[in-house]
Design a protein around this motif. Structure first.
Motif, short mmCIF file in Angstrom:
data_model
loop_
_atom_site.label_atom_id
_atom_site.label_comp_id
_atom_site.label_asym_id
_atom_site.label_seq_id
_atom_site.Cartn_x
_atom_site.Cartn_y
_atom_site.Cartn_z
N ASN A 114 0.81 -1.22 0.00
CA ASN A 114 0.00 0.00 0.00
C ASN A 114 0.84 1.26 0.00
OD1 ASN A 114 -2.42 -1.47 0.12
ND2 ASN A 114 -2.25 -1.69 2.35
N LYS A 115 2.15 1.12 -0.06
CA LYS A 115 3.03 2.28 0.02
C LYS A 115 3.49 2.70 -1.37
CE LYS A 115 7.27 3.93 2.26
NZ LYS A 115 8.44 3.57 3.08
N THR A 116 3.51 4.02 -1.61
CA THR A 116 4.00 4.57 -2.87
C THR A 116 5.14 5.54 -2.57
OG1 THR A 116 1.82 4.38 -3.91
CG2 THR A 116 3.39 5.89 -4.92
#
Length: 556
Positions: free
Chosen positions: A392-394
């Motif tokens: 879920n990390k960008t």
């Protein structure tokens, strides 16, 4: 006393030979006695432990091992197997642990593990050890790592690589293991996958390693080995990242040679020469003999020290960034609009505030401003972000000017009226409709704005401020398009003694009330705003104009 009890007593007393002799004689008479077999198993364990400790000391000192000791060790393992005890077995678990200390040096280690099988692991074997120095790996991890280290040649990989891979997979899936220990299993498995030509799987495992070890040169070096089979340019980037980790120079001789070889294959001869010279310098300073491939490069026809690139560090810095894309499951380009440059009050690197388009609408994001961008960007400048996604990390990996973009193309156009302004006229609020307001972030326009002015704005949401809308690039309008939540009221101003006033049903707050206009005809610009006290929507004035003073520039 039963034979098994006598054997145990002899073993505990250190009389292993006597215990073994009694055990073998007793088994000849009672070959199916499980209690007897289990006690004999512990005798074999004591022999195996003693020999393993002796061999471990030899290997640590890099002495030539006693081959007869290895033969005896193998023999005791075979004798234990002949007992045919049900697995898992406590003695077998401890034998496995002793062999894991020296297994990579033993030709019979992998075949032994094939015999032992996954079923030899007990529930306790999955649990890490608590020691005074911290958490020690579980037996499962120790055995799997030693098996991976054993698989150090193409022949061994061909014969037993698939079984060892399944053993390491099993250890990786032991979620009782401490995460700091599991990361080494990913590292070992990546190397094993390379042996088995599973290149994509090796890359995936090294990605897991680099999530926590991205500042370690050896991790980037191993990823470079993977990328040499997939993308030479990314392999070069990985080795540049390894060099930027500032490792001790004595560990980088091989790295320089690998990088030199790749650069030469890319026709970057001056850079390749510089890398081979750096390697030669390290070997010379350490007093080491030159490897054959270094000697060969230094004597090659293409090698000319006079053309060596003079600034290797600048090259590393300019070519390392693409390697960061390998840390992510997915890398994509995202359009963005530059909003402002933010510099921490306490100092530090400036960051760029940008707007990007998301499924829920335009949204702001802070990104590090790279050196390749102009020193000052104009608000509204179209950009392209290179983004890496991991779960879920960008993360933003790079920022470039978007050559085919349009100014402000990643914001939403809206119309409204200026509801309030600060004293300097630099910040304020814009009423869009009864459900939407926006914070006015800057008021730079050809004409100064005033409260009540109709404007066209560009909006984006601020996720740090509860997704509030923020307005940029306000442009004054002659008049607003027809709007259900913005209207005019004309009538006599009725001033209340508490300072507020009304025109019909429109409320005029005290700051807008001119008591001199009490009972005088006025024109009021109103917005349909929610009244928290009453829990209903109602009309509120944002601008009051005396009708007798209305000029051509006023609203109609």
């Amino acid at each position: 006393m039963y034979p098994n009890q006598e054997i145990k007593a002899l073993r505990k007393g250190g009389q292993l030979d006597a215990a073994l002799k009694l055990g073998q004689e007793s088994l000849a008479q009672s070959p199916n006695d499980v209690w007897l077999k289990r006690e004999v198993a512990w005798v074999y364990y004591e022999y195996i432990k003693k020999i393993a400790l002796s061999l471990a000391a030899m290997f640590e000192k890099k002495q030539r091992p006693d081959l007869s000791a290895i033969t005896r060790l193998h023999g005791f393992c075979q004798e234990y197997a002949k007992l045919d005890l049900e697995k898992p077995d406590m003695a077998l678990s401890n034998i496995n642990l002793q062999l894991s200390k020296i297994g990579k040096h033993l030709d019979f280690y992998a075949p032994y593990l094939v015999w032992a099988g996954i079923e030899s692991f007990s529930p306790d074997d999955h649990v890490p050890f608590e020691t005074e120095q911290g958490v020690s790996p579980s037996k499962v991890t120790k055995i799997a790592r030693e098996a991976a280290a054993w698989c150090n040649s193409a022949q061994r990989a061909q014969e037993h690589g698939n079984f060892i891979l399944s053993l390491v997979d099993y250890a990786v899936n032991n979620h009782q293991e401490d995460s700091k220990q599991r990361i080494w299993l990913f590292y070992d498995r990546a190397k094993l996958h390379l042996r088995l030509n599973n290149t994509e799987a090796a890359a995936a495992d090294m990605r897991e390693v680099l999530k926590t070890k991205r500042k370690e040169f050896w991790a980037w070096s191993r990823m470079a080995m993977v990328q040499e089979r997939l993308s030479p340019k990314l392999a070069i980037a990985c080795l540049c990242q390894a060099m930027l980790c500032r490792p001790d120079p004595k560990f980088t001789g091989r790295l320089h040679m690998r990088l030199g070889k790749l650069l030469l294959e890319q026709n970057e001869t001056s850079l390749a020469v510089a890398e081979y010279l750096a390697a030669a310098d390290i070997y010379t300073k350490e007093g080491w003999a030159f490897p054959d491939d270094l000697d060969g490069a230094l004597q090659a026809a293409w090698f000319d020290p006079s053309i060596a690139s003079s600034d290797r560090m600048a090259f590393y810095q300019s070519h390392a960034e693409p390697a960061l894309s390998l840390l992510y499951e997915k890398v994509q380009e995202t359009r963005a609009t530059f909003l402002a440059e933010l510099t921490p009050k306490s100092g530090g690197k400036s960051r760029a505030l940008v707007s990007v388009v998301t499924p829920s609408g335009p949204s702001q994001r802070l990104v590090a401003k790279p050196k390749n961008l102009p020193s000052s960007l104009t608000p509204g400048q179209p950009l392209v972000l290179l983004e890496g996604m991991r779960g879920n990390k960008t993360d933003t990996l790079g920022v470039e000017i978007c050559q085919d973009g349009k100014p402000w193309d990643c914001l939403k156009t809206a119309f409204g009226v200026i509801e309030n302004l600060n004293k300097g006229g630099t910040r304020g609020g814009v009423f869009i409709d009864k459900h939407t307001k926006a914070i006015l972030m800057e008021t730079s326009s050809n004409a100064p704005l005033q409260e009540g002015d109709p404007v066209q704005i560009l909006m984006t949401q601020n996720p740090v401020k509860d997704d509030r809308w923020e307005a940029w690039s306000p442009q004054p309008l002659e008049q607003l398009p027809e709007h259900p939540d913005i209207t005019f009221r004309e009538g006599d101003l009725k001033v209340h003694q508490k300072g507020f006033a009304f025109v019909d049903d429109a409320f005029i707050p005290p700051p807008l009330v001119d008591k001199a206009l009490d009972q005088q005809p006025v024109k009021v610009l109103c917005i349909n705003e929610f009244n928290k006290a009453k829990g209903t929507f109602g009309w509120k004035a944002v601008k009051v104009t005396a009708l007798e003073h209305q000029g051509a520039g006023e609203f109609t």
